[in-house]
Structure formats: C-alpha cells, structure tokens
Design a protein around this motif. Sequence first.
Motif, short mmCIF file in Angstrom:
data_model
loop_
_atom_site.label_atom_id
_atom_site.label_comp_id
_atom_site.label_asym_id
_atom_site.label_seq_id
_atom_site.Cartn_x
_atom_site.Cartn_y
_atom_site.Cartn_z
N LEU A 908 0.84 -1.20 0.00
CA LEU A 908 0.00 0.00 0.00
C LEU A 908 0.87 1.23 0.00
O LEU A 908 0.46 2.18 -0.67
N LYS A 909 1.69 1.04 0.64
CA LYS A 909 2.57 2.18 0.66
C LYS A 909 3.17 2.40 -0.74
O LYS A 909 3.26 3.56 -1.19
N ILE A 910 3.31 1.39 -1.46
CA ILE A 910 3.83 1.55 -2.80
C ILE A 910 2.70 2.04 -3.70
O ILE A 910 2.91 2.90 -4.57
N GLU A 911 1.38 1.35 -3.58
CA GLU A 911 0.31 1.76 -4.46
C GLU A 911 -0.15 3.17 -4.18
O GLU A 911 -0.69 3.77 -5.10
N ALA A 912 -0.29 3.35 -3.06
CA ALA A 912 -0.68 4.68 -2.78
C ALA A 912 0.16 5.65 -3.46
O ALA A 912 -0.30 6.75 -3.82
N ARG A 913 1.05 5.19 -3.73
CA ARG A 913 1.95 6.05 -4.35
C ARG A 913 1.67 6.02 -5.86
O ARG A 913 2.00 6.91 -6.59
N SER A 914 0.56 5.01 -6.45
CA SER A 914 0.28 4.93 -7.86
C SER A 914 -1.17 5.32 -8.14
O SER A 914 -2.10 5.02 -7.36
#
Length: 1850
Positions: A908-914
């Motif tokens: 999430l920390k990565i997606e949130a970032r997408s």
Amino acid sequence: MAASELYTKFARVWIPDPEEVWKSAELLKDYKPGDKVLLLHLEEGKDLEYRLDPKTKELPHLRNPDILVGENDLTALSYLHEPAVLHNLRVRFIDSKLIYTYCGIVLVAINPYEQLPIYGEDIINAYSGQNMGDMDPHIFAVAEEAYKQMARDERNQSIIVSGESGAGKTVSAKYAMRYFATVSGSASDANVEEKVLASNPIMESIGNAKTTRNDNSSRFGKYIEIGFDKRYRIIGANMRTYLLEKSRVVFQAEEERNYHIFYQLCASAQLPEFKMLRLGNANSFHYTKQGGSPVIEGVDDAKEMAHTRQACSLLGISESYQMGIFRILAGILHLGNVAFTSRDSDSCTIPSKHEPLSIFCDLMGVDYEEMCHWLCHRKLATATETYIKPISKLQATNARDALAKHIYAKLFNWIVDHVNQALHSAVKQHSFIGVLDIYGFETFEINSFEQFCINYANEKLQQQFNMHVFKLEQEEYMKEQIPWTLIDFYDNQPCINLIESKLGILDLLDEECKMPKGTDDTWAQKLYNTHLNKCALFEKPRLSNKAFIIQHFADKVEYQCEGFLEKNKDTVFEEQIKVLKSSKFKMLPELFQDDEKAISPTSATSSGRTPLTRIPSKATKGRPGQTAKEHKKTVGHQFRNSLHLLMETLNATTPHYVRCIKPNDFKFPFTFDEKRAVQQLRACGVLETIRISAAGFPSRWTYQEFFSRYRVLMKQKDVLGDRKQTCKNVLEKLILDKDKYQFGKTKIFFRAGQVAYLEKLRADKLRAACIRIQKTIRGWLLRKKYLRMRKAAITVQRYVRGYQARCYAKFLRRTKAAVIIQKYWRMYVVHKKYKIKRAATIVLQSYLRGYLARNRYHKILREHKAVIIQKWVRGWLARTHYKKSMHAIIYLQCCFRRMMAKRELKKLKIEARSVERYKKLHIGMENKIMQLQRKVDEQNKDYKCLMEKLTNLEGVYNSETEKLRSDLERLQLSEEEAKVATGRVLSLQEEIAKLRKDLEQTQSEKKTIEERADRYKQETEQLVSNLKEENTLLKQEKETLNHLIVEQAKEMTETMEKKLVEETKQLELELNDERLRYQNLLNEFSRLEERYDDLKEEMTLMVNVPKPGHKRTDSTHSSNESEYTFSSEIADTEDIPSRTEEPSEKKVPLDMSLFLKLQKRVTELEQEKQVMQDELDRKEEQMLRSKAKEEERPQIRGAELEYESLKRQELESENKKLKNELNELRKALSEKSAPEVTAPGAPAYRVLMEQLTSVSEELDVRKEEVLILRSQLVSQKEAIQPKNTMTDSTILLEDVQKMKDKGEIAQAYIGLKETNRLLESQLQSQKRSHENEAEALRGEIQSLKEENNRQQQLLAQNLQLPPEARIEASLQHEITRLTNENLYFEELYADDPKKYQSYRISLYKRMIDLMEQLEKQDKTVRKLKKQLKVFAKKIGELEVGQMENISPGQIIDEPIRPVNIPRKEKDFQGMLEYKKEDEQKLVKNLILELKPRGVAVNLIPGLPAYILFMCVRHADYLNDDQKVRSLLTSTINSIKKVLKKRGDDFETVSFWLSNTCRFLHCLKQYSGEEGFMKHNTSRQNEHCLTNFDLAEYRQVLSDLAIQIYQQLVRVLENILQPMIVSGMLEHETIQGVSGVKPTGLRKRTSSIADEGTYTLDSILRQLNSFHSVMCQHGMDPELIKQVVKQMFYIVGAITLNNLLLRKDMCSWSKGMQIRYNVSQLEEWLRDKNLMNSGAKETLEPLIQAAQLLQVKKKTDDDAEAICSMCNALTTAQIVKVLNLYTPVNEFEERVSVSFIRTIQMRLRDRKDSPQLLMDAKHIFPVTFPFNPSSLALETIQIPASLGLGFISRV
C-alpha cells in the motif's frame, strides 16, 4: 297220384322198433323209385339208413299230418294203419287225458287206472239226446245211440263190451246200465232202475276177484237184457252168465284172491248175526290164504259187505235167505279146512270130531258121520253090483274141492236166478238192450281149458263183428250207389270149424270124456292124428307131446292138455250131493232142484223166459233107473250151446261194440305201454276194422263239406251253382287217378292217403297264399311304417331343428348375457379383489410404512441421539481442538497477519503512491449506482401500491373494528350469560358425574345381566336344540306311528270291507240258496201235485183238496157262520204245510234260535202286559158309561159282559199255561249243551215238540174264540134302538102309496113334516149317543190299527223267511196275538177253572141265541136305513119341486102328481159286481178260454188281473169271505189248469206269469199296509181292502208265480236248447275262419248253414220274440231281467258244456267265433237296455273259455296270465280245455303237457268245485219286487170281447 310221390324230403314216416313198436322219422331226401335205402332223421336227433325189403320193396308207413293227430275217430285219419292208430290213441290218452276213441263203429276205451270226473249225472244229461258224432267219444254216447236206435228203429240193441282182465269191461258195462237207468227212468214206482244197478254189487261180490292184472276182475261172462216198455222206460232186466271160474274157489295163484264175498264175510265176522258162522280172519282159511294177498289197497271189505247186503235187500232177498247164503259160503270156507290123514296109499280118514267138518255139517244141516264117510269113500256101480271103495288122500282132497266148487256154482246160479226174478216185471216187454260183459282174448304162459273156451267165444264174437263191419260197409256203398268191390277181410270160420265142427277139438274132447280110460295124453294124440298137417291153423309144439297150438285171429296160443278132461267132465260124487240134499237146512236142497222148482225169496212169479243152459255143471238129475252119465252134458257142450244162443241173440239185435284196452300191466295211471296196447288192438279187432276200412274208401266227405274245406283249391271260374258238379270238376284236376275216389249220391269216397294228399295241397296253397299275403302285408306294413317313420322323422326334424334354432338363439342370448355378466362379474371380482388387495396392501403398507417409519424414527432418533452425543462430543472435541487450533491459528494468524500486514503495508505504501489503482476501484461503482437507482424507482412504485392497499386496509380495518366492537359487546353479553351458564354447567357436571357413576354401575350390572343372559341364552339354545332334536325324533316317530296307524287302519278297513263283502256275499248266497231250495221244493210240490192229479184222473176219484184260507180283520158286519167257516179253513190250511214239511222236520234238527226268540218274546209280552192292562182299565170305564145308557137291555148286556169276563179269564189261564210251558222249555234247554239240545232224541227236543204240538192244537180253538169275542164287542156297541123309527117310516111309506086324493096328500105332507121333525130330534139324540160310543170305539180302533200294522209287519217279515223259519215266526205271531188279546182275562176265574168250564158251556148256548137275534136285527137295521134314505129323498124332491110352482093355497086344493127326476150318476169305486152263480162263468171266460195273443195286442197289460182284483174288492166291500175265498181258489186252480193244458206255449205261460204278478202286486198295493201305500194316490188309498187280510193268499200267489216262472224257464230251455249248440258253436258266423276238418264214420253235425240249421241269428230272433212277448204282456221289468239272465245262463252253460265235451270245437278259430257270438249277444242286451240285468256275467265262463282258446299257451308268463284271467272257470274246466285244444290248421301249435302241468301246479290251491260241467238245469231263485200300478181302478173299462157282460161296475 302215386303213393311214392308222397315220399319227398321232410315227409314223416313210421319205422318198426323193437322197444316202442313204431318210431317216427323224417326223410332227409326225396325217394326215387329203385332206391334201396332211405335216409331218415329220427326224432331223437340221430340219422338212420333204413333199408327197404328187397322182396316186397314196401315203403314205410306215412305219418298223418299233425292236424289229424288226436282225432276222435280213427277212421278220420288219412293213413289208416297200425302205427297211426297206436300214435293217435297214445296222444289222446297221454297228452289229452282222453280215454275214449271211436274206431268206426267201435268205441275203444283205455283204462286210466284213476277215477275221472266224467261219469256224473251232468255228463249223462249232456249226452242225452245228442247224436253220436256230435260229442266226444264216451260210453254214454254208445249207450245213447243204442237207446235212440231202439226207440227209432224199434229193434233190440246189444252193447258188446270185451277186453282183457283189468281193461275195464265191468266198469264200462256198469256205466252203460247207469246211463239207461238215469235217462229212461222206470215205468212204475218199483224203482226198477235202482234194482238193475243194485245187481252189480251182488254179482261183483260173488263173481269178481283180485288177479295179478286187476283188483276187480270178472271171472265170468254175463249178458244183461234191460227191458223197456212202449214208452221206453225200464220195466225189468234179465241176466245170463257164462263160464264161471269155479277153480278159483279152491285155488288162487300168488298175489291173487278168491271171490270177494269170502273176504267180505271174514271182515264182517264180528257182527252179532254172523257169530253163528264161526268165521275168523281170511288167513285162517285154506281157500282164502293161498294167494297171500287177502287185502286190496283202498278197499274196505266190511263196507263192501254192507253194500252187498243193502243191494240184496233192495232186490227183495229177505234177511233169512241172505243168512242162508252166508251160511253156505261160510260152510265152503270151513270145508276147505277139512284135513285128511293117509291110512295107506289107497285110503284116508278124517280125524274124529274134526272141528272144520263139524262146523261145516252144523252150518249145512247134514249128518257129520255120513259126510265124513263119503268124503273118504266113493260108490262104484256096475251092471250087477255096487261097491264102496276108499279113496286116497289126494283123491279125497280133489273130491272135497270138487264139492266146494259145485256148491259155489249152484249157489251162484241160485243167486242169479233170484236176481232175475227180482228184476222181472209183470208188464209186457216191448224191447230190450243187452249189455254183454265178456272176457277178451287171453294168452298166458300156461293156457288151459278156461283160456280155450274164452278164446273160442272171442272167435265167434270176432266173426260176428267182422260180418257186421263188412255189412255196414256194404250198406254204405249201396246207399251211395257206388260200384261195390269185394273187400278181402280175415274170415276166422276155419278156426271156428277147427273147434266146433264134427271131429273138431270139442267133439274129440267129449268123445274122450266118454271113454272109460280116457286121459289127456290119449286125447292129445287123437288131436295130432286128426288135425296135424291137415289144418293150417293147428300145430304141435316141437318139445311137447301134451300141448297143441291154434292160430287164432289175434295170435297163436299154445294150450296144455293137462286137466282138459277133468275140467270138461266136472265130476262130483253123487253120494256127497245126496247128503247135501238131505239137509235140514231148507235152502240147501233148493240149490240142487230143477230151476222150475226153485222157491223165490221174493215170491215173484216166473219170468216166463226160457232159461238158458248155464255153464256150471248141474247136479245129477237122472230119472229113476238111469245113470247120471247118460244125461250129463260136458262143460264144453254146455258152453257151445250157450254160445250159440248168445250169437243168435246178438244177431237178432243191432250190436254196438266197446273194446277195452289195458294200457299197462302195473296199474299205473295214464301210463301207455305200446307193446301191450298193440297186442290188445290186434286181439280185439280194432286193427281189423281199420284194415277193412282202409281196403275200400275210408275217407268220406259230403259235397258241401268238401267244397267248404277245399274251396281254396278252386278258382273262381271252377265254382258252379251245382256243388256236386263243382267238386267233380275240381277232383278230376287234382287227382288224376280216378280209382282213388268215387262219387256217391251224397258223399265223395276217397281211398287211404288221398285226404292227406288233398290236405297237403291245401296246406301248400294256404302256405303260398300266406306267403303272398305276408309279402304284400309286410310290404304294405313296412311301406306304411316307412311313411309313418318318414313323416314322423320330418316332423321330428322340424321340431328338432326348430328346437335347435331356439336353443341356439337362446344359447346366443345366454352367451351374450353370460359375457356381459362375466364382464361385470369379472370386473366386480377383479375390482373386489383389487379392493381387497388394495386394502390389504394399504394395511400392509401402513403397517410396513409404520414399521419402517418407526424403524427409521428409531434409527433417526438413535442417529439423532448419536449425533447429539457426537455433537456434544465432537463439539467438545472440536471446541477443544478449535480452541487449540484457534489459539494456534490466531497465534499463526497473528504471526502471519503481522507478516502480511507488514508486507501489505509495504505494498500500500507503494500503491498509494500509484494513480491507476484508483481507476480500477471506481469501474464497478457506476453499475452499482444505476442498479440502485432502478431499485429505488421500483420501490417507489411498490410504495404507492402499498399505500393504496394500506388505505383500503384501513377502511376495512375500520369496518372490522366496528364489527369487532359489536362482537365484543355481544361476547361480553355472552360472557355474562356464560358465567351464568357456567354455574349451571357445574351443577350439570356434578349430575353428569353422578349419572356417570350410575351409568358405570348400570353398565356393570348390565354386563353381569348380559353375561347371565348369554349363559341362559346358550343354555336355552342348547336346550332348544336338544328339544328340537327330540321333537324331530318324536315327529319322525309320530309320522312313523301315524303311517303305521294309517296302514293298520287301511288294512283293518280293507279287512273289514273284505269281511263285510264276504259276509254280504255269503248272506246273499245263503239267501239265494234258501230261495232256491224253497223254489225247488215248490217245483217238487207242483210235480207231485201234477202226478197226484194224473192219478186222480186215472182212478176217476174226486178228492177235495183243502185250499189255504185268509185271515180276517175286525169287521163291523160279521157273522157266526163266516167266522166258524174261516176258523176251519185256517185249520185246514195250517195242516197242509205241517204235513208237507213233516219229512224235512225229521231230517233237519230244530234250531236253537226258536228257543231264543220265544224267550225274547216272553219278555216283550210281560212289558206289553202293563200297557194293555191300562188300556183295559180305560175300556172298562167306557163300558161302564155305555152300560148306563143301555139300561133298557140290562140282562143281555150283563150276559155279554159275563161272557166277556169268562172269556178273558179262560184266555188268561191259557196264557199262564203257555208261560209255564215256556218256562219248562227254558229249563229243559238250559240243562243240556247246544249240540245235544238240537238232537232229535234229546229231552229238550221232545219237550219243544210237545209244546209245538199243543200250541198248534190250541191255536185253532183260540182263533175261533177270539173272533167270536171281537164280533160281540163290536156288535154290542153298534146295537141301538132303530126299531120304532124304522117301523114308523115303513108305515108312512106304505100310507103314501095308498093316498089318492088331494086332501090326503096335503095331510100326508103335514104329517111328513112332523115326522121329519120327530126324526131329526131322534137323530140328534142318536147322534149324541153315537158320538159317545164312537169316542170309545176310536181308542179301540186305534189300538186295533196298531195291532194290525204290527201283525202286517210281522207277516211281511214272515213272507221273506225260508220255509223252516216260517213255522217259528208263525208260532211267535200267534203267541203274541193271543197274549195281547187275552191279557184282560189274566186275573178272572184263575182259581176256579171247573166253575168257569160249566159256566162257559151254558154261556155258549145263550150267546148262540143272542148272535142269531143280533144278525136279524142287523139285517132289519140295514133294510130300514135304505128305506129311510129313499123316503127322505122322495120327500125332499116333492118339497122342492112343488114349492117353486104352487102357492100355499094351491097346495091344499091341487093334487100333487109324482115327477120322475133323473138320478145323478155316481162316481165309480173301482169294483166289479157279479153274482155267486156267475163265478164259474167269470173264471171260464177270463182264464180258461182267454187267448193271450188277442189280449196282449188289443187290451191293456194285466187286464185279467185288474178285473179279478176288482171283483175281490167288491167281495171285500160286501164282507163276504166265502165269496173271496171261492173266487181266489177258483182263480188259482184255473190258472194251474190252463198252464197244465197249455204249459208248452211260451205266450200262455208268459201271459199268466205277468197277470199273476200283477194280481199279487194289486193285493199288496191295496192291502192297506203302509209299506205298500207309499206310491199310492189318495184315490188309490181309498180303494184299499177294508175287511180281509189276504196275506196268506199273497203267499199262495207268490208260490204260484214261482211255479209259473220255473215252467217258463223250462219252456225257454226246450225252445232254445236245439238252437244253442248249432248257433253258438257249429255255425260259422264269420265265414271262412275255421275250415271243416276231416271226420270219420261218426259224422258230426255240419257247421255249414243249411236250410234247417240254426244260426246265431235264429237265437237272436228267438230272444227278440221272447222279449217282445213279455213286454206286450206287461211283465215287470225286473222280472224280465231275471228271465233274460236265466236265458243267457242256459245259453252259456249249454255252450260251455258242449265245448268241454267236443274236442273238434276247441281251437283258436272257434274261440274267435264264440267271442264274436257273445259280442252279438251283448249287443242285443245293450239294444234292449238289459246290461244291468246280470245276464252278461252269466256268460263270463264261456267268454273266458273262448279267451283261453285264443291266448298264447307256451311260457310261464302265459300260464300266470291264464290263471289270473280264468277266474270264472274251475281248474277241471281249464285243464280240460287245454287238453282238448286241437289245431285246425298246421300253423297252430298244440299245448304241451308240461304247460298243462304248470297250470295245474299254479291252480292247486284254488278251492273250486271238481265238477267239470255247469249245471244247465240250474234255475236262479226268482224274486218279485213290488211294482205298484199307477192305473186308477175306476177308469178301467171291460171290453165286450171278453164276454163279461154279467158283471157290472160299482
């Protein structure tokens, strides 16, 4: 045709046989001339080759056709030869049980050795008057022929009876004499015919003896001449005897006896009168014990002795002479016991005081020493000296036997002489019939002098017989005018010459007897030297020089010469005869006197007939100074002279021959020995008769008989009007050899065998015709049968097919219906099964499913519980595991999640970032929003709908709310009510609880009760079932008992009915027997009366025969004279029956019923006594009243009363006397038993007879006195004082006649008026007195009427009683009458009878004077009464006639003239008045000279009877008993005179029978008896007799009517008898049914209807004539029925009797003829309405006999049918018809002997009369039923033709 042509196949012949003499056989092939052997088939079943004699080549005898076998006459046989004769006799004797057969003029009689019922008087009556050929052969037929020829030709007759010993000669001769005695009767009262018959027992006892061949053999010949007068009645008889066998007196062979008389004497030795004869057992005498057979089986010598003595008494031989005969016979027996002892070879002695000789001398009345001396010595006389020489023992024995024989021969001749004197009659003999009973030809192993004489006599008789037969044949040929050819027959004259010619055997024998030293050997040598090799008939035996052989006509006989000389000399010592002549016994010297000096025991005069020389030797009767040898004739010489006299007698008469045959030597009944029969047939000349007949033309036919018999052999064109020419034409065609037949004047003569040939042609023609008829008939029958069957088959087919179609249609309907039924049924069945299965399945399913469900439930439950357990366990485990796992998982999750979260967090920390990730998240949201938007829209729509529904629901809710509110209110109300009801419910519940308790209690009780009820019900049902079973058993028992009771009741009813019927029949039979006996007595009485009248006429003596009188009833006009006359008349009439019935009273014992009736009558009299006493008291009171009125005549009245009291006293004493006698009788009868009481010698019987005698004597006196008393009682009441009145009226009548002027007439008229007034006053007073007296008389009249009615009833009963009981009834009647009349006198003068007797005499004198005065007064009173009536009538006429026309003033001035006023005619009273002197004229015109024919046609029936009765009525009206008696007596005597004078006229007898019955009915109808007045009119009742009771005359008239009826029956019988046999039997009513059979010499009456022959139409015409005459004469219908019944009985009886005596009538065709004839008679009965007369029943025996001829007679069923059918025939009649049954044609069969025996066995238990014939003379008892007449007597007019103008109607 040639005789050989008859020997064809199946022809039957006779061949010789050593055992059976002749044997029958049948040809197996045709005989051809030249054949030497015949192939035969015997009846036994064997085949035989019969070789012909090569020399003679004679063929065997042909056998007659079966149709000819068993013929009555042997000459009727077509083939006449020995085997045919023998076979015919055998068939008749064995099969038909017929012992008599004709052989031309000879009657052959075979001894049956058995008693046959063919010699009774009924058989004699049947043969009497019949032609010889019309009836079956019989000795009676020969006797009738002789009797008829004697009367017709006025020529003496002879019947020659011959045959062997034991053949039945004596019996045949005896029956012939019995026939003459029965048929002819005797010309005087001496009963000559009985004496003739009585001579038989005497001659049999002294001349018959038992031999080995016969138990009753005649040992002598006899010729009896029965003499007749001009009326051919027996007047006497004379007997000649020949050749008595004297040697039998002293010698008998083994198993033989001496003469019967000796054994009869020995059997009667114990009789008191025979003690002096000193006899003993027959075995104690030498002369009776030699045969060793002193007793004959079935013969009682003691009884025979009684018969012999009775016969001697009947012939007039006194007791003293009879004892003399027995003394001589006993002396002969004792003489035979005299024994001799030899002194040396040349002398002998008798022991001293030898008892047999002493008894002999005592019986003979001779000196003992003298007789003893001459029995042992003899006297020899020479020319210069006389020597007394002793004789040897053998010579003495021979001399003793010779003396015994000589005494017996003399006694035999003496008895014969005195029998002849007893049979002799002083009346001149007009003609005679001789009966010769003589020995037949005899041949034994040893033949001596007796056989020689017997055979010599038979040679003479045979010669006479041959000549007579030859003469008859010659006369027959000459009569028929046919060429006479000499018939060669055996002439035995050479044999007779050998015996009797000069230097013949008898001459040489007499010559040798004269030689001093002649012996049998020297005589034999003379015979050899004279006749041997010179005469063919004389031969010498090979091995003997003391014998010779003679060839007689019958056989060769060898005679032993030993004893010929001694028997021919018959030497008796003269000294012994002289000793007997010197006897003190008077009868013994008579035996040795000359015949003309003999003294008759009957004191009869000499017969006037020159006595014939007897065969037994006479005593030496030389004149003084001559020797006996010079004049003594030898036995042979005497026999020859007697035989010549006999032949002269026979040649002067017409002979009739009877040949007796002995069928066997063992006396077996109906056993036939052919060998013995042939020997006798050859010896007696029967075969010679056959040979003579066969040599000429033996078969003879009249032209009419030939035409009737052989009409079938003729064609129609051959039949001409001339019967004779027709027969000639036919015979010429049938028999080519003209020598085989001859045409006579009235007959056709055939040679032997031609009739058999014609019979064969006839049989062949009939057989061919039968075959053709059978063919046609069978074809026609089969065609008819086929057509019937076809028609029937078509009909059957039609009906069958219709039936089948109907059945098929029905089948289809049924099939369809069955299918439907089956469909529904199957459906139903299947449905039912389905239902059952379904229900079962459901049940099964339910149970199974339930079971499965329960199992599943349990399983589920278990599983559930297991699951729960598992759940809890698993849960616990799972929770535990879960907790552990959870803890671990959580821990892991936590660890993992922590790791994952860490990782996600990194992502999430990565997606949130997408940015692209967010785009992906919002792609699906748009669709979801659009879906939600649509959803919202839809929800809005739903919301709107819901809102609408909500509003609606709110409305509804509001309404519901309101409704609920209302309901709530209502429920609140209900709740309140419920609260109230709850209280009630509680109370109810409490009650319910109580009720439940009660219910439970009740239910428990109910269960108890139901249990009890069930038990009771079961018990009851058990009991009911038991009761039902018992009831069923009881019902069955009840039914059984009811059935038994019904059966028993039925049986009892049937038994009672049978008993009642039997008793009724028995009573009817007894009544008929009594009637018949009474009517027979009347018949006998009338016969004796006629005989008495004939004797009166002959003696010209006038004898007054008292006639029966009549009884009188009480009369108001009676006289002493008439009463006395009546009493004497009654006495006379009562004497007549007492005299006439005296013999019957002696014969018949008195019955006990008389005593019982008398005892009963006494009790009745005692009961009536009291009633009569009361009646007498009442009469005494009436008499006292009448006595007060009759004070003018006190003395007369007192005398009469005294007389009455005296009479009563006397009668009462007599009554007491009768009672005392009855008491004595009762005591006498009570002492003895019933059988002893009725015995004639018993005390009770004597007492009873004394009482009867005394009563009969007293009756006459009592009757006279009672009648006098009655007349006085009546006359004293009638006596009045009419004298003054009558005198005045007489004076006035005379004054009236003297008056002449007018004044006198007026004064007379005034006087008459005064006189009338006076008379009226007197009449009134007399009327009152008469009324008083009439009142008294009415009671007496009523009692007298009752008494009269009772007496009439008793009399009516008495008339119906038999004669024996009538005496008893009359006695009771008289006792009753006397007692009733005499009761009043019971107490008067009982103590002083003497005073009464003296007073009675004086009183009688006074009474006689008073009676005379009363008679005069009665006459005066009657005369004055008549004058008074005339005078009063004239006064009335004058008064009426004058007062109408003349004023009172003119009566005095004008004279009165007498005016004749016509008298009004009176009504007739049905009476006829005649003067006493006109009685004879009346009887003469009305009876004696009256012609029945004119009266029957022109006048009313019974007119003479009505006229006579009307005359009797007038005499009764006048109270003139003399006139009544005279008229009735004259009437009866005149009727008897008419019937005696014209008794043979049917119209006369019928007329007077009708009038006698009508007269009798009139006497009954007008007698005044209630029983006879039922059918009368009131007018007829007024005509009844008032003064006389003619009951006795009614009885006399009834007896007269019976006599007339019997005479009528005799007239009927005499008229009908000649018609019956011809019309009922002989005439062929149905032509052609039965052909005429060949007949022999005895031609029968032809059955062809010639001009003079009676037919059935003749009988019917005669019956019509009888019936019309009886109807015209007005005979009572019931009497006509009885006459018709009697006529039909006569017809049936005579027809049946002839049928039973005629073999030719017993055939099938004749049975049909008889049934047709009977049907015609029945039709006649129907036409005349007489079927209920009983006439048809009298023909029942004849009908059954005809049926018996027609029914089958083979099997046992046929026998049973015959036995049940022939119930009116007796066993003897049935067997006789079966024995006589004879086929007329060959197609019929004979009745077998076994079948007849079967019938006899079935009928052996039937109890019927052994009599063969019906009694044709039987007359049924006649009755005369009362038949009142409706004719009024006053309407009868007397025609002028009767000549009765001297009588007038009243």
